[in-house]
Design an enzyme around this catalytic site. Structure first.
Site, PDB file in Angstrom:
ATOM      1  N   TYR A   6       0.801  -1.216   0.000  1.00 15.53           N
ATOM      2  CA  TYR A   6       0.000   0.000   0.000  1.00 15.53           C
ATOM      3  C   TYR A   6       0.839   1.274   0.000  1.00 15.53           C
ATOM      4  O   TYR A   6       2.023   1.247   0.256  1.00 15.53           O
ATOM      5  CB  TYR A   6      -1.071   0.007   1.093  1.00 15.53           C
ATOM      6  CG  TYR A   6      -0.698  -0.106   2.547  1.00 15.53           C
ATOM      7  CD1 TYR A   6      -1.676  -0.445   3.465  1.00 15.53           C
ATOM      8  CD2 TYR A   6       0.581   0.143   3.023  1.00 15.53           C
ATOM      9  CE1 TYR A   6      -1.401  -0.539   4.815  1.00 15.53           C
ATOM     10  CE2 TYR A   6       0.868   0.043   4.362  1.00 15.53           C
ATOM     11  CZ  TYR A   6      -0.135  -0.285   5.256  1.00 15.53           C
ATOM     12  OH  TYR A   6       0.161  -0.373   6.598  1.00 15.53           O
ATOM     13  N   GLU A   7       0.161   2.364  -0.362  1.00 14.43           N
ATOM     14  CA  GLU A   7       0.788   3.680  -0.576  1.00 14.43           C
ATOM     15  C   GLU A   7       1.822   3.654  -1.696  1.00 14.43           C
ATOM     16  O   GLU A   7       2.797   4.394  -1.689  1.00 14.43           O
ATOM     17  CB  GLU A   7       1.424   4.216   0.714  1.00 14.43           C
ATOM     18  CG  GLU A   7       0.515   4.216   1.919  1.00 14.43           C
ATOM     19  CD  GLU A   7      -0.860   4.806   1.643  1.00 14.43           C
ATOM     20  OE1 GLU A   7      -0.979   5.661   0.745  1.00 14.43           O
ATOM     21  OE2 GLU A   7      -1.815   4.394   2.298  1.00 14.43           O
ATOM     22  N   GLY A   8       1.602   2.804  -2.672  1.00 11.22           N
ATOM     23  CA  GLY A   8       2.522   2.680  -3.801  1.00 11.22           C
ATOM     24  C   GLY A   8       3.466   1.526  -3.573  1.00 11.22           C
ATOM     25  O   GLY A   8       4.254   1.519  -2.626  1.00 11.22           O
TER      26      GLY A   8
END
Length: 599
Positions: free
Chosen positions: A440-442
């Site tokens: 998550y978050e890239g």
């Protein structure tokens, strides 16, 4: 689950001795309250809350998970009560703007609290953690009316926040986003669409939830240039600022997932929900980067927390567990066997975890100081320099720390042997919880493209030079220090090689842009190991200087030097493999036809 103990001595070492927090805070505008005594008191009280309240709930959250009903989502036993204690203690407001009820302390202090909260109970910590991103986004891009309405409640902790980007068909590629925003006559917008994987999207811990949502206006350009950002509260605020009628947003279901069971990961349905534009039309992604960058540093902390928790658990076990005899003779002759900490391979695993946890702490706190300067530096020149360094370090911190943090969590489990696979010890929960950090978050790949493609190559290497100049200066200043020779010489050589490799990749990428994607992850990992090398060399210098002056804590400082030595001998050589791989070229990845991938 390990009984978490905040590593206060190492926290103070990094803050005060490595990064000179007292001098740093004195250099900021409006940080007069950040005195050493004040900081010690805050960190000490935060440690007690994390150890006594949050840590015991970690396994509870994993075992119970969250439960969904049409009336809402119920969090695990004790989560809601812990959040009320958190709010009553004033923890949500410590770094927030005093104009909206905050205490105005530097952001780096908040990161220390976030580390302890996240290590003690990552699932719980995500609820208030996401609020920080919502606060930063509204503070940076909201109108004064929006700030008065939402910041005051988010700052007090009465309300929490979320980030709503991902859709069922649309993950990192936000250009294909479909959520719609139709203008209403009263200046608001009707938001319609479905968002998935929304952490803390629905829960019973606060009276209102403020969703920060990406959606498209009618006639907006296609792709990422046509996305706008909206504030969509679960309950529409009344004129007096209280939570009013229920909005058209609801949790359709909870995701069943590998870890972080105590956090509600939601499918959120927006059915004509009333929302308000934040920032300019069609510039929503630019505004959302404020939230995303906050979340990326927050996710980097998960890498640190996974390493620290695994290390604490496996170290305690390794000291007590008896198995076999040392190859050089019994170390516990009165016992039936020796404690496993005497065995070289167990030492390898423990030292790897220690090097990762303490190196990660140094990197996150260094990044935190750059955040402070960007917000409160005294000159524009200082702010710009800090922003450049922070921009370079952020993708490394997010991706590198979650990758090696997960490695560390796995080593923590491995030290336990078969017992590590059993739930009662908590090591397998740490592994499961840690695994999401790389996604998550890239993802790691997305962060690597950001680092190599956008930050380094698009700046003609200037972003890299921001950091390599610091490394070069450190190596130059300590070139004649015989005690530091074992650290400075390999670090200086790698620092030069870093620039040479970057130039080679840039030259090949001019002929074939696929070379950037092919090299990027190895480039990021290579970069991360050098950043750690620089920080461990600095920590070794601080420790050696302290021992030369005379200290009552020689064991602590000597351990720093020995861990630095381990890192340089056993972990920094990983750069050689990454260097070779990043130069291997895109052909080794792309030559095979798609049809040749047999099923």
């Amino acid at each position: 689950m390990p009984e978490y103990k905040a590593p206060l001595r190492d926290i103070k070492f990094v803050m005060n001795e490595l990064l000179n927090a007292e001098q740093h805070y004195a250099s900021l505008e409006g940080a007069e309250d950040a005195t050493p005594d004040m900081i010690d008191a805050i960190v000490g009280e935060g440690a007690k809350f994390c150890e006594q309240v949050l840590s015991p709930l970690n396994s509870v959250g994993d075992n119970e998970g969250c439960t969904w009903s049409e009336d809402g989502v119920k969090t695990p036993t004790g989560f809601k009560e812990a959040y009320q204690q958190y709010v009553e203690g004033g923890w949500p407001s410590i770094t927030a703007d005093p104009n909206y009820g905050g205490q105005g302390l530097p952001h780096s202090i908040g990161l220390v609290i976030s580390e302890m909260v996240g290590t003690a109970n990552w699932s719980w910590g995500m609820y208030p953690g996401l609020s920080h991103g919502a606060i930063n986004t509204i503070e940076a891009h909201g109108t004064e009316q929006q700030k008065q309405t939402y910041l005051t409640k988010l700052t007090s902790g009465e309300w929490t926040g979320t980030m709503c980007l991902t859709e069922p068909h649309c993950g990192s590629d936000l250009g294909t986003l479909r959520a719609k925003a139709e203008p209403n006559e009263d200046g608001s917008y009707s938001i319609t669409g479905t968002k998935i994987f929304i952490s803390a999207g629905e829960h019973d811990m606060a009276e209102n939830i403020v969703h920060i949502v990406l959606a498209r206006l009618p006639g907006a350009p296609e792709g990422t240039k046509g996305i706008s950002l909206f504030i969509v509260p679960k309950q529409v605020p009344n004129e007096d600022g209280s939570a009013g009628e229920r909005n058209g947003v609801s949790c359709g279901s909870l995701e069943h997932k590998m870890g972080i069971h105590g956090n509600a990961t939601c499918v959120m349905n927006f059915d004509g929900a009333k929302g308000w534009l934040i920032g300019p039309e069609n510039k929503g992604l630019n505004c959302m980067f404020t939230f995303m960058n906050t979340a990326r540093i927050g996710t980097a902390i998960q890498g640190l927390g996974s390493a620290e928790l695994g290390f604490q658990g496996s170290l305690a076990y390794a000291k007590e567990r008896l198995a076999m005899r040392s190859l050089s003779g019994p170390k516990n002759p009165d016992g039936i066997a020796d404690p496993i900490i005497v065995h070289p391979d167990v030492r390898r695993m423990l030292l790897t975890q220690k090097a990762i946890a303490e190196g990660a702490r140094a990197l996150i706190y260094l990044a935190g100081q750059q955040v402070d300067i960007v917000h409160s530096g005294k000159t524009d020149e200082e702010k710009q320099a800090a922003d450049a360094l922070l921009g370079f370090l952020t993708p490394i911190a997010k991706a590198f720390l979650t990758e090696i943090g997960y490695e560390s969590a796995n080593l923590g489990m491995q030290v336990f042997g078969g017992h590590g696979y059993i739930s009662e010890w908590g090591m397998e929960q740490n592994v499961r919880d840690a695994r999401i950090g790389m996604i998550y978050e890239g993802t790691t790949g997305i962060q690597a493209l950001d680092l190599l493609g956008r930050k380094v190559l698009m700046s003609q290497g200037e972003a890299l030079k921001v950091f390599t100049k610091q490394v070069h200066l450190f190596c130059k200043e300590n070139a004649d220090n015989e005690q530091l020779k074992e650290f400075v010489e390999p670090l200086a050589a790698l620092n030069k090689e870093w620039g040479d490799l970057t130039m080679k990749i840039g030259m090949t990428a001019m002929k074939n842009r696929e070379e950037v994607g092919a090299a990027s992850v190895d480039y990021l990992m290579y970069s991360g190991y050098i950043v750690f090398g620089y920080l461990w060399a600095r920590m070794a210098k601080v420790a050696l200087d302290q021992m030369a002056e005379g200290t009552t804590e020689e064991m602590f400082y000597n351990a720093k030097v020995q861990t630095a030595r381990f890192y340089f001998k056993r972990m920094l050589p990983r750069t050689k493999a990454h260097a070779e791989a990043m130069l291997a070229g895109a052909d080794s990845l792309l030559d095979m036809p798609e049809d040749a991938f047999f099923i």
